[in-house]
Design an enzyme around this catalytic site. Structure first.
Site, mmCIF file in Angstrom:
data_model
loop_
_atom_site.group_PDB
_atom_site.id
_atom_site.type_symbol
_atom_site.label_atom_id
_atom_site.label_comp_id
_atom_site.label_asym_id
_atom_site.label_seq_id
_atom_site.Cartn_x
_atom_site.Cartn_y
_atom_site.Cartn_z
ATOM 1 N N SER A 103 -2.401 4.678 -6.749
ATOM 2 C CA SER A 103 -3.438 5.192 -5.855
ATOM 3 C C SER A 103 -3.161 6.619 -5.405
ATOM 4 O O SER A 103 -4.062 7.458 -5.421
ATOM 5 C CB SER A 103 -3.577 4.303 -4.612
ATOM 6 O OG SER A 103 -4.163 3.088 -4.961
ATOM 7 N N TYR A 107 -10.067 -5.333 -9.897
ATOM 8 C CA TYR A 107 -10.242 -4.499 -11.088
ATOM 9 C C TYR A 107 -11.499 -4.888 -11.845
ATOM 10 O O TYR A 107 -11.991 -6.015 -11.736
ATOM 11 C CB TYR A 107 -9.041 -4.647 -12.027
ATOM 12 C CG TYR A 107 -7.809 -3.945 -11.534
ATOM 13 C CD1 TYR A 107 -7.742 -2.555 -11.540
ATOM 14 C CD2 TYR A 107 -6.716 -4.661 -11.077
ATOM 15 C CE1 TYR A 107 -6.606 -1.895 -11.099
ATOM 16 C CE2 TYR A 107 -5.577 -4.021 -10.627
ATOM 17 C CZ TYR A 107 -5.526 -2.639 -10.643
ATOM 18 O OH TYR A 107 -4.413 -1.989 -10.204
ATOM 19 N N GLN A 139 0.808 -1.228 0.000
ATOM 20 C CA GLN A 139 0.000 0.000 0.000
ATOM 21 C C GLN A 139 0.837 1.272 0.000
ATOM 22 O O GLN A 139 0.525 2.234 -0.694
ATOM 23 C CB GLN A 139 -0.952 0.004 1.188
ATOM 24 C CG GLN A 139 -2.325 -0.492 0.787
ATOM 25 C CD GLN A 139 -3.300 -0.580 1.931
ATOM 26 O OE1 GLN A 139 -3.024 -0.109 3.031
ATOM 27 N NE2 GLN A 139 -4.419 -1.207 1.677
ATOM 28 N N ASP A 155 2.076 2.203 -3.421
ATOM 29 C CA ASP A 155 1.056 2.240 -4.461
ATOM 30 C C ASP A 155 0.908 3.656 -5.026
ATOM 31 O O ASP A 155 0.050 4.439 -4.616
ATOM 32 C CB ASP A 155 -0.267 1.731 -3.857
ATOM 33 C CG ASP A 155 -1.365 1.612 -4.888
ATOM 34 O OD1 ASP A 155 -1.155 2.035 -6.046
ATOM 35 O OD2 ASP A 155 -2.451 1.121 -4.532
HETATM 36 P P1 NAD Z 1 -9.072 1.772 -12.408
HETATM 37 O O1 NAD Z 1 -8.394 3.084 -12.552
HETATM 38 O O2 NAD Z 1 -8.604 0.601 -13.197
HETATM 39 O O3 NAD Z 1 -10.625 1.983 -12.782
HETATM 40 C C1 NAD Z 1 -11.404 3.003 -12.204
HETATM 41 C C2 NAD Z 1 -12.782 2.486 -11.913
HETATM 42 O O4 NAD Z 1 -13.512 2.328 -13.141
HETATM 43 C C3 NAD Z 1 -12.832 1.122 -11.218
HETATM 44 O O5 NAD Z 1 -13.494 1.240 -9.985
HETATM 45 C C4 NAD Z 1 -13.599 0.246 -12.201
HETATM 46 O O6 NAD Z 1 -14.418 -0.709 -11.555
HETATM 47 C C5 NAD Z 1 -14.421 1.282 -12.933
HETATM 48 N N1 NAD Z 1 -14.981 0.820 -14.226
HETATM 49 C C6 NAD Z 1 -14.382 0.088 -15.203
HETATM 50 N N2 NAD Z 1 -15.236 -0.136 -16.221
HETATM 51 C C7 NAD Z 1 -16.404 0.472 -15.882
HETATM 52 C C8 NAD Z 1 -17.660 0.598 -16.520
HETATM 53 N N3 NAD Z 1 -17.917 0.023 -17.706
HETATM 54 N N4 NAD Z 1 -18.633 1.295 -15.894
HETATM 55 C C9 NAD Z 1 -18.396 1.870 -14.676
HETATM 56 N N5 NAD Z 1 -17.236 1.786 -14.032
HETATM 57 C C10 NAD Z 1 -16.242 1.090 -14.619
HETATM 58 O O7 NAD Z 1 -9.179 1.308 -10.911
HETATM 59 P P2 NAD Z 1 -8.414 1.811 -9.597
HETATM 60 O O8 NAD Z 1 -9.016 3.067 -9.156
HETATM 61 O O9 NAD Z 1 -6.975 1.792 -9.885
HETATM 62 O O10 NAD Z 1 -8.763 0.692 -8.533
HETATM 63 C C11 NAD Z 1 -9.430 -0.493 -8.853
HETATM 64 C C12 NAD Z 1 -9.624 -1.387 -7.656
HETATM 65 O O11 NAD Z 1 -8.404 -1.685 -6.978
HETATM 66 C C13 NAD Z 1 -10.555 -0.869 -6.616
HETATM 67 O O12 NAD Z 1 -11.323 -1.955 -6.191
HETATM 68 C C14 NAD Z 1 -9.685 -0.459 -5.502
HETATM 69 O O13 NAD Z 1 -10.341 -0.467 -4.261
HETATM 70 C C15 NAD Z 1 -8.632 -1.518 -5.598
HETATM 71 N N6 NAD Z 1 -7.418 -1.104 -4.927
HETATM 72 C C16 NAD Z 1 -6.910 -1.884 -3.922
HETATM 73 C C17 NAD Z 1 -5.767 -1.508 -3.261
HETATM 74 C C18 NAD Z 1 -5.190 -2.321 -2.139
HETATM 75 O O14 NAD Z 1 -5.820 -3.182 -1.636
HETATM 76 N N7 NAD Z 1 -3.971 -2.074 -1.790
HETATM 77 C C19 NAD Z 1 -5.119 -0.348 -3.615
HETATM 78 C C20 NAD Z 1 -5.644 0.420 -4.657
HETATM 79 C C21 NAD Z 1 -6.798 0.025 -5.313
#
Ligand code: NAD
Length: 381
Positions: free
Chosen positions: A139, A234, A133, A136
């Protein structure tokens, strides 16, 4: 061990990979830090601040990279405007490079890195696991982008965000609809809430519901009748049929909103088109759409990278590189992320890379003249 930090050369990039506050800790870990002159100037850190923290300043890239064992950058290496060589050609053979290689969009760079025997780590493929984390950077930077997207929308809007009860009448709160509730989207929701707007959030991942609601926003739910989540939290690319269902629901919420912020992305794919021209035309004149996915192909039909397009009185904005517009804080956050990853690669003041480690495996793209990252290899075949 010498760490070199160049000035970013991609036009408009204002961030820097290390900020003065992390230099002391690196020195204690046995690093000598050299910063290219002016590297921190656009993120509020003049050379003098780095010198005061114990770093040396290099006047040229030749001096910067001479005997460097580690190179820390924000954006991927690119042709250097002054030396006329590709940045990778300036690096000493065997050096360790850590930056956003943007490898899923740009796998070809791995071939050049391997050719020059650079051991390269990509900040954008660090696994999103709990232990990683603090490394990251996707994020930390996405969160800043989500915040800034709301502020540029508020600045462009001619409406108040909060409800106001005044002697001149009652102003209702602005309606903000955020599409994609990942890291950027959740920060956009939180920021719009703090400004007093009425906020709705939407995502195809059902897990996003609780996160959106915990910020006090309403979650827009759609049952697409198929799996929408791949490994690691994702989203997956959905079928055409599911996309149609999604469009029907999104249409009503876009039409009712004063501000729409889109953040939807699927790793390694073009961003899904979620807001059509018809939806934009259904919005009230004076409404604002901010397409944060414009650099990945766009979530909004007709949005243009780096431009604001007017559609029937609606402004459709396609801002580029929002994290760079927050460069003081995003550089500090990035410096923390990148130095935490670097610490994982160093033992007893020496580079000791454990290729069995899940974080190393996920983020190391090239080593010993070979491309070792499985996903990158697949993309290149
Ligand atoms: P991302 O930038 O890949 O995507 C942004 C968002 O767009 C995502 O929430 C995705 O579900 C959404 N999306 C994709 N297609 C879509 C559609 N057709 N309609 C509506 N929404 C759509 O994603 P991100 O922000 O980098 O993060 C993705 C996931 O990773 C999240 O679940 C986040 O909580 C998780 N995450 C976990 C950790 C951790 O545990 N360390 C850290 C960062 C992120």
């Amino acid at each position: 061990m010498k760490i070199a930090v160049p000035k970013e050369i991609i036009p408009g990039e204002q961030r820097v990979a290390l900020t003065p506050n992390v230099i002391g800790k690196l020195a204690k870990s046995g690093f000598e830090v050299v910063i290219e002159t002016g590297a921190g100037a656009e993120s509020g850190h003049p050379d003098a601040d780095y010198q005061a923290a114990g770093a040396a300043i290099a006047a040229s890239v030749q001096e910067l990279y001479k005997d460097a064992q580690v190179i820390l950058k924000v954006r991927p290496p690119a042709p250097h405007p002054v030396s006329k060589k590709h940045e990778i050609e300036l690096y000493p053979e065997g050096a360790v490079l850590i930056c956003f290689l943007e490898i899923l969009r740009n796998p070809e760079i791995a071939t050049l890195l391997a050719k020059h025997k650079v051991t390269a780590f990509s900040m954008d493929t660090v696994p999103r696991i709990s232990r990683a984390q603090s490394m990251d950077a996707l994020s930390s930077q996405a969160s800043a982008a989500g915040y800034k997207a709301v502020l540029i929308a508020a600045e462009a809007s001619h409406k108040f965000f909060p409800m106001l009860t005044t002697a001149a009448g009652t102003i209702p709160p602005a309606k903000v609809f955020v599409i994609g509730a990942g890291v950027a989207g959740l920060q956009a929701i939180a920021t719009a809430k703090r400004l007093g707007a009425t906020v709705e959030g939407f995502d195809i991942r059902p897990a996003a519901k609780g996160e959106v609601e915990s910020l006090g926003a309403k979650f827009v739910q759609v049952d697409l009748g198929e799996a929408t989540e791949s490994g690691g939290g994702y989203a997956k690319e959905v079928s055409e049929e599911a996309r149609k269902k999604e469009h029907e629901v999104v249409h009503q919420h876009v039409a009712a909103a004063d501000i729409v912020i889109t953040t939807a992305a699927v790793p390694g794919k073009k961003a899904p088109l979620l807001v059509t021209s018809d939806m934009v035309k259904a919005m009230k004149p004076g409404s604002i759409v901010v397409d944060m996915a414009v650099e990945q192909g766009g979530n909004v039909e007709g949005s243009k990278p780096g431009e604001t397009v007017q559609v029937n009185g609606v402004k459709v904005m396609g801002p580029l590189n929002l994290p760079s517009k927050m460069s003081i804080h995003t550089s500090m956050m990035y410096a923390k992320n990148i130095t935490t990853l670097l610490a994982l690669l160093v033992k007893d003041k020496q580079m000791q890379i454990d290729f069995e480690d899940e974080i190393v495996k996920g983020s190391c793209i090239t080593h010993n003249g070979e491309i070792i990252h499985e996903q990158t290899k697949k993309l290149l075949n």
